[in-house]
Design a protein around this motif. Structure first.
Motif, PDB file in Angstrom:
ATOM      1  N   GLN A  53       0.814  -1.212   0.000  1.00 17.38           N
ATOM      2  CA  GLN A  53       0.000   0.000   0.000  1.00 17.38           C
ATOM      3  C   GLN A  53       0.851   1.267   0.000  1.00 17.38           C
ATOM      4  O   GLN A  53       0.309   2.372   0.068  1.00 17.38           O
ATOM      5  CB  GLN A  53      -0.925   0.008   1.223  1.00 17.38           C
ATOM      6  CG  GLN A  53      -2.007  -1.047   1.179  1.00 17.38           C
ATOM      7  CD  GLN A  53      -2.839  -1.068   2.457  1.00 17.38           C
ATOM      8  OE1 GLN A  53      -2.343  -1.396   3.533  1.00 17.38           O
ATOM      9  NE2 GLN A  53      -4.111  -0.729   2.340  1.00 17.38           N
ATOM     10  N   GLY A  54       2.170   1.104  -0.071  1.00 15.18           N
ATOM     11  CA  GLY A  54       3.052   2.262  -0.078  1.00 15.18           C
ATOM     12  C   GLY A  54       3.185   2.927   1.277  1.00 15.18           C
ATOM     13  O   GLY A  54       3.269   4.158   1.373  1.00 15.18           O
ATOM     14  N   LYS A  55       3.195   2.115   2.340  1.00 10.27           N
ATOM     15  CA  LYS A  55       3.329   2.636   3.702  1.00 10.27           C
ATOM     16  C   LYS A  55       4.578   2.035   4.347  1.00 10.27           C
ATOM     17  O   LYS A  55       4.491   1.132   5.190  1.00 10.27           O
ATOM     18  CB  LYS A  55       2.094   2.296   4.527  1.00 10.27           C
ATOM     19  CG  LYS A  55       0.785   2.812   3.935  1.00 10.27           C
ATOM     20  CD  LYS A  55      -0.420   2.326   4.745  1.00 10.27           C
ATOM     21  CE  LYS A  55      -1.731   2.822   4.156  1.00 10.27           C
ATOM     22  NZ  LYS A  55      -2.915   2.308   4.902  1.00 10.27           N
ATOM     23  N   PRO A  56       5.772   2.497   3.950  1.00 16.41           N
ATOM     24  CA  PRO A  56       7.015   1.880   4.426  1.00 16.41           C
ATOM     25  C   PRO A  56       7.222   1.949   5.932  1.00 16.41           C
ATOM     26  O   PRO A  56       7.749   1.003   6.529  1.00 16.41           O
ATOM     27  CB  PRO A  56       8.103   2.662   3.677  1.00 16.41           C
ATOM     28  CG  PRO A  56       7.455   3.959   3.302  1.00 16.41           C
ATOM     29  CD  PRO A  56       6.033   3.627   3.041  1.00 16.41           C
ATOM     30  N   ASP A  57       6.842   3.053   6.562  1.00 19.17           N
ATOM     31  CA  ASP A  57       7.037   3.166   8.013  1.00 19.17           C
ATOM     32  C   ASP A  57       6.191   2.138   8.760  1.00 19.17           C
ATOM     33  O   ASP A  57       6.651   1.512   9.726  1.00 19.17           O
ATOM     34  CB  ASP A  57       6.680   4.583   8.489  1.00 19.17           C
ATOM     35  CG  ASP A  57       7.679   5.626   8.005  1.00 19.17           C
ATOM     36  OD1 ASP A  57       8.818   5.236   7.673  1.00 19.17           O
ATOM     37  OD2 ASP A  57       7.319   6.810   7.943  1.00 19.17           O
ATOM     38  N   GLN A  58       4.969   1.960   8.341  1.00 23.16           N
ATOM     39  CA  GLN A  58       4.097   0.952   8.954  1.00 23.16           C
ATOM     40  C   GLN A  58       4.634  -0.450   8.683  1.00 23.16           C
ATOM     41  O   GLN A  58       4.604  -1.322   9.559  1.00 23.16           O
ATOM     42  CB  GLN A  58       2.677   1.089   8.414  1.00 23.16           C
ATOM     43  CG  GLN A  58       1.676   0.146   9.063  1.00 23.16           C
ATOM     44  CD  GLN A  58       0.262   0.354   8.550  1.00 23.16           C
ATOM     45  OE1 GLN A  58      -0.078   1.438   8.061  1.00 23.16           O
ATOM     46  NE2 GLN A  58      -0.564  -0.668   8.649  1.00 23.16           N
ATOM     47  N   ALA A  59       5.160  -0.637   7.490  1.00 22.42           N
ATOM     48  CA  ALA A  59       5.739  -1.937   7.141  1.00 22.42           C
ATOM     49  C   ALA A  59       6.932  -2.251   8.031  1.00 22.42           C
ATOM     50  O   ALA A  59       7.080  -3.378   8.519  1.00 22.42           O
ATOM     51  CB  ALA A  59       6.145  -1.954   5.670  1.00 22.42           C
ATOM     52  N   LYS A  60       7.796  -1.270   8.247  1.00 22.94           N
ATOM     53  CA  LYS A  60       8.959  -1.459   9.128  1.00 22.94           C
ATOM     54  C   LYS A  60       8.520  -1.899  10.521  1.00 22.94           C
ATOM     55  O   LYS A  60       9.081  -2.834  11.102  1.00 22.94           O
ATOM     56  CB  LYS A  60       9.772  -0.161   9.236  1.00 22.94           C
ATOM     57  CG  LYS A  60      10.507   0.241   7.978  1.00 22.94           C
ATOM     58  CD  LYS A  60      11.204   1.588   8.197  1.00 22.94           C
ATOM     59  CE  LYS A  60      11.799   2.123   6.908  1.00 22.94           C
ATOM     60  NZ  LYS A  60      12.435   3.459   7.107  1.00 22.94           N
ATOM     61  N   ALA A  61       7.528  -1.203  11.056  1.00 21.25           N
ATOM     62  CA  ALA A  61       7.058  -1.516  12.406  1.00 21.25           C
ATOM     63  C   ALA A  61       6.524  -2.938  12.489  1.00 21.25           C
ATOM     64  O   ALA A  61       6.791  -3.673  13.455  1.00 21.25           O
ATOM     65  CB  ALA A  61       5.979  -0.515  12.820  1.00 21.25           C
ATOM     66  N   GLU A  62       5.788  -3.363  11.473  1.00 17.19           N
ATOM     67  CA  GLU A  62       5.215  -4.712  11.478  1.00 17.19           C
ATOM     68  C   GLU A  62       6.309  -5.773  11.296  1.00 17.19           C
ATOM     69  O   GLU A  62       6.284  -6.812  11.968  1.00 17.19           O
ATOM     70  CB  GLU A  62       4.167  -4.851  10.375  1.00 17.19           C
ATOM     71  CG  GLU A  62       2.914  -4.014  10.584  1.00 17.19           C
ATOM     72  CD  GLU A  62       2.097  -4.455  11.790  1.00 17.19           C
ATOM     73  OE1 GLU A  62       2.332  -5.565  12.329  1.00 17.19           O
ATOM     74  OE2 GLU A  62       1.198  -3.696  12.202  1.00 17.19           O
ATOM     75  N   PHE A  63       7.267  -5.511  10.426  1.00 21.04           N
ATOM     76  CA  PHE A  63       8.347  -6.477  10.213  1.00 21.04           C
ATOM     77  C   PHE A  63       9.221  -6.612  11.468  1.00 21.04           C
ATOM     78  O   PHE A  63       9.668  -7.713  11.803  1.00 21.04           O
ATOM     79  CB  PHE A  63       9.210  -6.071   9.021  1.00 21.04           C
ATOM     80  CG  PHE A  63       8.550  -6.267   7.684  1.00 21.04           C
ATOM     81  CD1 PHE A  63       7.754  -7.376   7.446  1.00 21.04           C
ATOM     82  CD2 PHE A  63       8.715  -5.340   6.665  1.00 21.04           C
ATOM     83  CE1 PHE A  63       7.131  -7.571   6.211  1.00 21.04           C
ATOM     84  CE2 PHE A  63       8.108  -5.520   5.429  1.00 21.04           C
ATOM     85  CZ  PHE A  63       7.308  -6.634   5.200  1.00 21.04           C
ATOM     86  N   LEU A  64       9.449  -5.499  12.151  1.00 22.54           N
ATOM     87  CA  LEU A  64      10.217  -5.558  13.403  1.00 22.54           C
ATOM     88  C   LEU A  64       9.459  -6.363  14.461  1.00 22.54           C
ATOM     89  O   LEU A  64      10.059  -7.130  15.221  1.00 22.54           O
ATOM     90  CB  LEU A  64      10.506  -4.142  13.915  1.00 22.54           C
ATOM     91  CG  LEU A  64      11.617  -3.382  13.184  1.00 22.54           C
ATOM     92  CD1 LEU A  64      11.644  -1.919  13.616  1.00 22.54           C
ATOM     93  CD2 LEU A  64      12.980  -4.031  13.448  1.00 22.54           C
ATOM     94  N   LYS A  65       8.148  -6.184  14.499  1.00 25.94           N
ATOM     95  CA  LYS A  65       7.327  -6.947  15.428  1.00 25.94           C
ATOM     96  C   LYS A  65       7.402  -8.439  15.091  1.00 25.94           C
ATOM     97  O   LYS A  65       7.519  -9.294  15.985  1.00 25.94           O
ATOM     98  CB  LYS A  65       5.882  -6.460  15.346  1.00 25.94           C
ATOM     99  CG  LYS A  65       4.957  -7.045  16.409  1.00 25.94           C
ATOM    100  CD  LYS A  65       3.498  -6.655  16.137  1.00 25.94           C
ATOM    101  CE  LYS A  65       3.310  -5.153  16.127  1.00 25.94           C
ATOM    102  NZ  LYS A  65       1.873  -4.792  15.900  1.00 25.94           N
ATOM    103  N   ALA A  66       7.340  -8.740  13.809  1.00 25.38           N
ATOM    104  CA  ALA A  66       7.430 -10.135  13.375  1.00 25.38           C
ATOM    105  C   ALA A  66       8.804 -10.718  13.707  1.00 25.38           C
ATOM    106  O   ALA A  66       8.908 -11.849  14.205  1.00 25.38           O
ATOM    107  CB  ALA A  66       7.176 -10.229  11.874  1.00 25.38           C
ATOM    108  N   TYR A  67       9.835  -9.940  13.461  1.00 28.61           N
ATOM    109  CA  TYR A  67      11.206 -10.410  13.716  1.00 28.61           C
ATOM    110  C   TYR A  67      11.401 -10.720  15.195  1.00 28.61           C
ATOM    111  O   TYR A  67      12.007 -11.729  15.558  1.00 28.61           O
ATOM    112  CB  TYR A  67      12.209  -9.344  13.258  1.00 28.61           C
ATOM    113  CG  TYR A  67      13.640  -9.801  13.270  1.00 28.61           C
ATOM    114  CD1 TYR A  67      14.152 -10.533  12.210  1.00 28.61           C
ATOM    115  CD2 TYR A  67      14.483  -9.497  14.335  1.00 28.61           C
ATOM    116  CE1 TYR A  67      15.479 -10.956  12.212  1.00 28.61           C
ATOM    117  CE2 TYR A  67      15.799  -9.918  14.344  1.00 28.61           C
ATOM    118  CZ  TYR A  67      16.293 -10.643  13.288  1.00 28.61           C
ATOM    119  OH  TYR A  67      17.597 -11.074  13.291  1.00 28.61           O
ATOM    120  N   ALA A  68      10.870  -9.851  16.047  1.00 29.60           N
ATOM    121  CA  ALA A  68      11.017 -10.041  17.490  1.00 29.60           C
ATOM    122  C   ALA A  68      10.197 -11.231  17.990  1.00 29.60           C
ATOM    123  O   ALA A  68      10.555 -11.860  18.991  1.00 29.60           O
ATOM    124  CB  ALA A  68      10.594  -8.771  18.226  1.00 29.60           C
ATOM    125  N   GLY A  69       9.135 -11.543  17.290  1.00 20.66           N
ATOM    126  CA  GLY A  69       8.248 -12.599  17.767  1.00 20.66           C
ATOM    127  C   GLY A  69       8.610 -13.991  17.308  1.00 20.66           C
ATOM    128  O   GLY A  69       8.017 -14.967  17.788  1.00 20.66           O
TER     129      GLY A  69
END
Length: 226
Positions: free
Chosen positions: A175-191
């Protein structure tokens, strides 16, 4: 003495007769219902076992056809299995397998429909949530962003939270929302456990967005993949 005992026995017999006259029908009905319930439960278990055996045989054939890449036959087998044994785990497994080949054969609409069936009808929650994860990915590919978000909202298993975050990251990126994508990927990485190779994929997504993971985590993930 014998006469006294006879009188006592006669009194007990009369009491028993009176008791049976008063409660006999009730006792009979209770016993009948209990026996009927037991027979029904036993019959239900037997029927369930027979259903599972027949579904397993069909699934074995479906799995063979899937490995051969025969999509037309696979669709037919899945349709029959879904119709005859929809409540079995084999039906859900067959649907996931069918959707995978449908997607590989560029039948995206059919794959989404198949996964949608699992998400709504699978007898066990884990199958429904796995189907939703895969369905959200296909919906994102098809630019059905609102549908993908709703599908991910329906995933309730806490064990899949990291994978849901990863899917949300893919959705935000599309959807062209890189900042939101970063936050979600970091959450996934941590989990995700450090020993899981899937972490490397998320790390690559983060790297493409200019985010570097801690070196200690990277070394652990790389070591697990060797």
């Amino acid at each position: 003495m014998a006469s006294h005992l006879d009188l006592e026995e006669q009194e007990q017999l009369e009491e028993l007769k009176a008791f049976w006259k008063r409660y006999g029908n009730l006792i009979t009905w209770v016993l009948t219902l209990a026996l009927a319930a037991y027979a029904g439960w036993t019959g239900w278990n037997y029927w369930q076992q027979q259903q599972a055996v027949k579904a397993a045989a069909m699934f074995d054939e479906l799995e063979r056809v899937a490995k051969a890449g025969e999509l037309d036959k696979l669709n037919g087998l899945f349709s029959e299995l879904k119709q005859r044994y929809p409540g079995t785990a084999y039906a859900a497994q067959a649907a996931l397998l069918t959707a995978k080949l449908q997607h590989e054969k560029a039948q995206a609409d059919a794959a989404r429909a198949t996964l949608g069936w699992v998400a709504e009808n699978a007898s066990e929650p884990p199958y429904r949530d796995i189907a939703r994860l895969r369905l959200a990915g296909l919906q994102t590919e098809a630019k059905q962003y609102d549908e993908a978000a709703k599908t991910l909202d329906a995933v309730k298993s806490s064990e899949l939270a990291a994978l849901v975050a990863d899917r949300r990251g893919d959705l935000a990126l599309a959807q062209g929302k890189p900042d939101q994508a970063k936050a979600e990927f970091l959450k996934a990485y941590a989990g995700i456990e450090k020993t899981q190779n899937y972490r490397i994929l998320i790390e690559a997504k983060l790297a493409s967005l200019g985010v570097a993971v801690p070196d200690a985590d990277k070394a652990t993930a790389q070591g697990a993949s060797q």
